[in-house]
Write an enzyme that holds these catalytic residues in place. Structure first.
Site, PDB file in Angstrom:
ATOM      1  N   ASP A  27       0.875  -1.154   0.000  1.00  0.00           N
ATOM      2  CA  ASP A  27       0.000   0.000   0.000  1.00  0.00           C
ATOM      3  C   ASP A  27       0.924   1.218   0.000  1.00  0.00           C
ATOM      4  OD1 ASP A  27      -2.281   1.689   0.455  1.00  0.00           O
ATOM      5  OD2 ASP A  27      -1.756   1.724   2.582  1.00  0.00           O
ATOM      6  N   LEU A  28       0.389   2.384  -0.305  1.00  0.00           N
ATOM      7  CA  LEU A  28       1.201   3.605  -0.278  1.00  0.00           C
ATOM      8  C   LEU A  28       1.006   4.402   1.013  1.00  0.00           C
ATOM      9  CD1 LEU A  28       0.751   4.825  -3.974  1.00  0.00           C
ATOM     10  CD2 LEU A  28       2.771   3.759  -2.942  1.00  0.00           C
ATOM     11  N   ASP A  29      -0.190   4.963   1.194  1.00  0.00           N
ATOM     12  CA  ASP A  29      -0.448   5.862   2.315  1.00  0.00           C
ATOM     13  C   ASP A  29      -0.316   5.147   3.661  1.00  0.00           C
ATOM     14  OD1 ASP A  29      -1.021   7.644   0.285  1.00  0.00           O
ATOM     15  OD2 ASP A  29      -3.190   7.624   0.608  1.00  0.00           O
ATOM     16  N   SER A  70      -3.151   0.495  -4.069  1.00  0.00           N
ATOM     17  CA  SER A  70      -3.534   1.679  -3.308  1.00  0.00           C
ATOM     18  C   SER A  70      -4.937   2.118  -3.692  1.00  0.00           C
ATOM     19  CB  SER A  70      -2.550   2.830  -3.584  1.00  0.00           C
ATOM     20  OG  SER A  70      -3.003   4.023  -2.987  1.00  0.00           O
ATOM     21  N   ARG A  71      -5.730   2.493  -2.680  1.00  0.00           N
ATOM     22  CA  ARG A  71      -7.084   2.989  -2.901  1.00  0.00           C
ATOM     23  C   ARG A  71      -7.103   4.514  -2.971  1.00  0.00           C
ATOM     24  NH1 ARG A  71      -9.532   2.410   1.482  1.00  0.00           N
ATOM     25  NH2 ARG A  71     -11.575   2.898   0.684  1.00  0.00           N
ATOM     26  N   LYS A 103      -9.365  -4.123  -1.285  1.00  0.00           N
ATOM     27  CA  LYS A 103      -8.460  -4.156  -2.434  1.00  0.00           C
ATOM     28  C   LYS A 103      -8.537  -5.445  -3.259  1.00  0.00           C
ATOM     29  CE  LYS A 103      -5.391  -0.792  -0.489  1.00  0.00           C
ATOM     30  NZ  LYS A 103      -4.093  -0.470   0.052  1.00  0.00           N
ATOM     31  N   ASP A 126      -1.775  -0.798   6.018  1.00  0.00           N
ATOM     32  CA  ASP A 126      -2.053  -0.245   7.347  1.00  0.00           C
ATOM     33  C   ASP A 126      -3.532  -0.307   7.712  1.00  0.00           C
ATOM     34  OD1 ASP A 126      -2.567   1.790   5.354  1.00  0.00           O
ATOM     35  OD2 ASP A 126      -2.835   3.187   7.012  1.00  0.00           O
TER      36      ASP A 126
END
Length: 173
Positions: A27-29, A70-71, A103, A126
């Protein structure tokens, strides 16, 4: 700990495991970086969590494919940040699109693009609900509460090995 030192430790850690994932999905954030893309301007200079870049480089050195799930509703900002961080080309699949659900669609696209089965993937995120949904698909999924780091990598590789061993035992029955 500097990026090179993290990479060295990650390489040693990866070397301790015989069974390795074919693909590691991030994931990114709040997993690779400590912020939400949609709350930042593309003009800003982004940063990664302290261990993230060293871990990415170590995985690449071991020829393990990398992907993003990533959403984020601001894919353009996320892609700009990946470019600014000089890591965009490291990923074989970048599934960055908003979804009201978890996801699962991201993982279906990643699997379709790479041909890598879900049970050969390791995922860091996360958010619990993304972890649960990906786990139900057969992806080894690890919750991170303060970004990806060496401790999370160890947990992920350990869990991946345990899942593979359990799967092998079930197939032999």
């Amino acid at each position: 700990m500097g990026e090179e030192r993290v990479k060295e430790e990650a390489l040693q850690l990866i070397g301790m495991f015989q069974l390795l994932p074919r693909l590691v999905v991030f994931d990114l954030d709040y997993t690779l970086w400590p912020f939400y893309c949609q709350r930042r301007s593309k003009r800003e200079t982004p940063s990664l969590y302290p261990h993230a870049k060293g871990i990415l480089y170590a995985l690449k050195d071991k020829r393990i494919n990398l992907a993003i799930a990533s959403r984020s509703p601001t894919a353009d900002t996320a892609n700009t940040f990946l470019d600014k961080l000089s890591i965009k080309s490291m990923f074989v699949s970048k599934e960055i699109f908003f979804s009201c659900k978890n996801k699962t669609d991201h993982f279906r696209r990643i699997q379709s693009r790479t041909g890598i089965p879900f049970n050969s993937m390791l995922f860091f995120d996360d958010e619990d609900w993304n972890i649960e949904a990906a786990s139900k698909m057969g992806v080894t999924s690890i919750y991170v509460d303060n970004g990806v780091n060496l401790r999370a990598l160890r947990r992920g590789l350990t869990q991946f090995t345990e899942n593979q061993n359990a799967s092998d035992k079930n197939q032999r029955k």
